[in-house]
Each structure stands twice: as C-alpha cells, then as structure tokens.
Design an enzyme around this catalytic site. Structure first.
Site, short mmCIF file in Angstrom:
data_model
loop_
_atom_site.label_atom_id
_atom_site.label_comp_id
_atom_site.label_asym_id
_atom_site.label_seq_id
_atom_site.Cartn_x
_atom_site.Cartn_y
_atom_site.Cartn_z
N ARG A 1 0.80 -1.22 0.00
CA ARG A 1 0.00 0.00 0.00
C ARG A 1 0.84 1.28 0.00
O ARG A 1 0.35 2.36 -0.24
CB ARG A 1 -0.95 -0.02 1.21
CG ARG A 1 -2.07 -1.06 1.09
CD ARG A 1 -2.75 -1.36 2.41
NE ARG A 1 -2.00 -2.31 3.24
CZ ARG A 1 -2.41 -2.77 4.43
NH1 ARG A 1 -3.56 -2.37 4.93
NH2 ARG A 1 -1.67 -3.62 5.11
N ARG B 1 47.12 44.23 -10.15
CA ARG B 1 46.13 44.79 -11.07
C ARG B 1 46.84 45.34 -12.28
O ARG B 1 47.97 45.81 -12.16
CB ARG B 1 45.44 46.00 -10.43
CG ARG B 1 44.40 45.72 -9.44
CD ARG B 1 43.86 47.09 -9.01
NE ARG B 1 43.22 46.97 -7.73
CZ ARG B 1 43.06 47.96 -6.90
NH1 ARG B 1 43.53 49.15 -7.18
NH2 ARG B 1 42.43 47.78 -5.76
#
Ligand code: UD1
Ligand code: CA
Length: 455
Positions: free
Chosen positions: A15, A437
């Site tokens: 079930r 950078r």
C-alpha cells in the site's frame, strides 16, 4: 521469567506503492523499524529478533546493530508465519512480546504496563478504541476477556462496527505460542497465516487473553500507506516539539518545525517557522534560528543568530556568531566566537578565528582564517586546481579587499591589506599593501558600438 521480543518486518508494504520496503520508510529521518527497535531497547529483553524478508539486504544494512537476531521469512505468508520463523531460537520459558515494524510511535511505558498487567502463563493483546477502525483487526470480547480477533477483510458488517482494534502488539508464553502457531491455518480471505488466529487457539486452550487498552490511538497507529506515514510524522513531530517546549525552548509555531534526529537546546533558544533539523544538532543558550533554515549535524554556540534561509551542515560555531541570511556552511566549517558570515557566502572545511567577518558573496574553502580578519565582498579562495585541493592561510587582522582571488596554496601575512580585484598567487607579506592589477586606462573619444538592426 525472561523476555523475548519479536519484531515483524518482512512485509513489502504494497500500500506504500514504493520500491523502498515499508519498514525502511523514513519517519522523523529514521526508518520506521528503527523507531520500533528503539522502543524495544528500553525494555531490556534477553533477546530481540527481527523477522525480515522483503528487501532483506537493504533492511539489514540500514540497521547494523550487532545484537539483533535476524530471522528470515523468505516468503511472506502472513504475520503468524512470520512469528513462526523466529520461534526455533526463542526459549520456551520466555514470555514473547510481538511487535509490528510498522507501528513506530509506541512508547516503552505502554509495553511495560502490558507486561506488568499480564500474569505469567496468560496472554495479552494491546488494543485501542479507534474513531475510525477501518483496516484493523477487530477485538471480539466476552466476559471482559478477548475471545478472538477478526480481520477487517473477513469481518461481518456487525463485526466491522466494533471500534476496539488489534494494535498488533501481542504478549504470549513462549512454549504455548509455539504449539498454537503450529496449528494455524490459512483459510481466510487473504490466504495468509494470521498471527491473530492464535487468540482463539489460546481461548480453546483455556488460557485467558487480556485485552489491554492503550491510552492513545495515535501511539498505536499502524503505517500502511503514505497518508498514514504523513499523519504519524506530524504526531511524532508534535511529541518532539512538546518535549522541547517543556525544556524551555521557544517556537514561533510548534506545527512548523521538523526534527529529524536529535535536537539538543540550551536555555532561551528560539526557533522561528520552517526550521528543519537533521541528525545530531546542538543549539547553545540564547541561540536564535530565524525562518526557513536547514541545520544538519551541527553545533552552534551560545547566542548565535542564524538569519533566514541558511543551509548549515557539519558545521560548528562559537558564541555570538551571526550567520546569513542566505549563507551556506558546509562540512568542516568551524567558526570561533563573534564570527559573521553574511549573505551568499559559502564556507567549506575552513576555520575562521574570533571576530572575523565574511559578509558578502564569497567562497571560502580549505582555508585557515585568523582573528579579526575582514574578507571583502566577492572574494574567492581558488582551492582546486582541477586535480587537488590546496590551502589558503590568512593571518590575524588581515584585510582582503573586494573581488580578490586567492589562488591556493597561498598565504596572507598578519595585518596585510590586499587591494580590491587582485589575483594573489604568491605569499603576501604582513602589515603591507599587496596589489595585483593592470594599470587603469581611459580611451578618450571612444565610439560606443551601435545596434546594426536599428540602422
Ligand atoms: C495487522 C493485524 C491486524 C492489526 C494491524 C495493526 C494480522 C493478520 N493483522 O494487520 O489485526 O489490526 O496489523 O496495525 O496480524 N509482516 C511480516 N510477514 C508477513 C506479513 C506481515 O513480517 O508475512 C509484517 C509487516 O512487515 C508489518 C507487520 O507484519 O510490519 C504487519 O503486517 P501488515 O500486512 O501491515 O498487517 P495489517 O494488515 O496492518
Ligand atoms: Ca499494518
């Protein structure tokens, strides 16, 4: 007189409509069968036997407890047949307590009462009155003792109206049970050997069968389908939250929290709605958990605040930490006291020392961050080279500017400042500014591109 416990767990659970065997369906994060086992442990039985069959290997693997005796029921021919599988090694002189692997909310105190109220040599069935007894076996009584049990599928209309049902918990003298089981037939609507037919055989043998009623129908509900599983989940959650509220834990709404494991709380803990706790979780005194959080296998220190929408797993924090909203702490994230981890920050297998802040849009993996460090927005520890993981170390008091990539293995000295937008691949010395950078350029009179289609 000794006690043997037999837990029936061989059925498929048709079930449920699931590939997972019914007794492994999860309730509060643990298999149904684990709940029944935990309850049986509290009774100090000489012997706990689990009858298994459907999904045999999976069931055994999920419960690697060394002292379980396993009895295989290769073909599931009914609950009576299942108990038979466990009987050869069950001592005759013991009382046998039979439990169903799909009745997970049962409390030890109820079983203790059943044992205490049943005289030696007699039998007992744990029953309950159900408002809606549909699907359960019905208890047929005469003169205050139980005469027989009739399954719903075999019951007459009159019998179907009986509200007292069999919970599946049965207590029997071992020697007699053996002889009754040998006499079971399967002449019923399901063609199964019903354990419940033992009751009529006991009565025929002049053994009194006590019908002992449980106090709550929720406690003894059997789980056969997903709807009952969900009902049991809510009932168990309510029980767990009740216990915590009695210990002083505050909940915004006791119905909107889920505890799938063990939640230990200190004093003055407050938990807002939709918090889910999995595994072993500890919350220190004064901890606050805002709405929509998942916290798994973690330990949070006193007065820590978890804002909304965090995912925390395998992490520890010290006192006074602040996490989220929208933070992710992965296994091995260890925060000391006063640490702040803000929105869209992920931390994995890293230590962050006292008072450091990682507040926005950042990934920290395999790192050691010292005390008083500020990690700027959008910083990434590049910990993986495609083959191996490498470590990043950041010294006390360092300031990492926004948008920095720290390519591990790499070390940032104490008190260092790293300029925003840098890609750091070598050691940055302490107490100095390190920048990586390209020079900023501007092109004057530069013509913007135009959209060709509008020409
Ligand atoms: C059973 C009882 C019913 C009771 C209900 C309580 C019987 C015949 N019926 O019905 O009276 O009201 O429980 O919840 O006993 N199992 C095995 N081997 C088998 C069949 C079942 O180990 O061959 C196990 C299942 O895995 C389950 C338990 O026994 O854990 C109960 O089986 P289930 O099929 O759910 O019985 P119910 O129809 O609920
Ligand atoms: Ca059942």
């Amino acid at each position: 007189m000794g006690l043997s416990i037999i837990i029936l767990a061989a059925g498929q659970g048709t079930r449920m409509r699931s590939d997972l065997p019914k007794v492994l369906q999860p309730l509060a994060g643990k298999p149904l069968l684990a709940h029944v086992l935990a309850c049986s442990r509290a009774l100090a039985a000489d012997d706990v036997c689990v009858v298994y069959g459907h999904g045999a290997e999976d069931v055994q693997a999920e419960l690697p407890e060394p002292d379980i005796r396993w009895a295989l029921q290769a073909e599931q021919l009914g609950t009576g047949h299942a108990v038979q599988r466990a009987m050869p090694e069950t001592p005759d002189e013991n009382r046998v307590l039979i439990l169903a692997g799909d009745v997970p909310l049962l409390m030890p105190a109820t079983l203790e009462r059943l044992l205490a109220e049943t005289p030696a040599g007699e039998m007992a069935v744990l029953t309950v009155d159900m408002d809606d007894p549909t699907g359960y076996g019905r208890i047929v009584r005469a003169n205050d003792s139980v005469q027989y049990i009739v399954e719903q599928k075999d019951a007459s209309d009159d019998q179907c109206r009986i509200r007292e049902i069999n919970t599946g918990v049965i207590l029997c003298p071992g020697d007699k049970l053996k002889s009754w089981l040998a006499n079971l037939g399967n002449n019923n609507s399901q063609g199964e050997y019903y354990l419940t037919d033992v009751i009529a055989l006991a009565v025929a043998d002049n053994v009194k069968v006590h019908g002992i009623k449980a106090d709550s129908s929720m406690e003894v509900m059997g789980i056969n389908d997903k709807k009952q599983l969900a009902e049991a989940e809510r009932a168990l959650q309510a029980r767990l939250v009740d216990e915590l509220m009695q210990e002083g834990v505050g909940f915004a709404d006791p119905a909107r929290v889920d505890i799938r494991g063990t939640l230990k709380c200190g004093k003055d803990v407050f938990i807002d709605v939709n918090a889910v706790f999995e595994g072993d979780v500890e919350l220190g005194d004064g901890t606050k958990i805002e709405s929509n959080n998942l916290i798994r296998e973690s330990k949070l220190g006193a007065s820590t605040m978890v804002h909304s929408n965090c995912h925390i797993e395998g992490a520890t924090t010290g006192a006074n930490c602040e996490i989220g909203p929208f933070a992710r702490l992965r296994p091995g994230a260890e925060l000391a006291d006063n640490v702040k981890v803000g929105n869209f920050v992920e931390i994995k297998k890293s230590t962050v020392a006292d008072g450091s802040k990682v507040n926005h849009l950042t990934y920290i993996g395999d790192a050691e961050i010292g005390a008083g460090v500020n990690v700027g927005a959008g910083t990434i520890t590049c910990n993986y080279d495609g083959a191996n993981k490498h470590k990043t170390k950041i010294g006390d008091g360092a300031f990492i500017g926004s948008g920095v990539e720290l390519v591990a293995p790499v070390e940032i000295g104490a008190g260092a400042t790293i300029g925003a937008g840098s890609t750091i691949t070598r050691r940055a010395p302490g107490d100095s500014l390190t920048l990586e950078r390209s020079k900023q350029k501007s092109i004057e009179g530069w013509a913007k591109p135009v959209n060709k289609d509008t020409k």
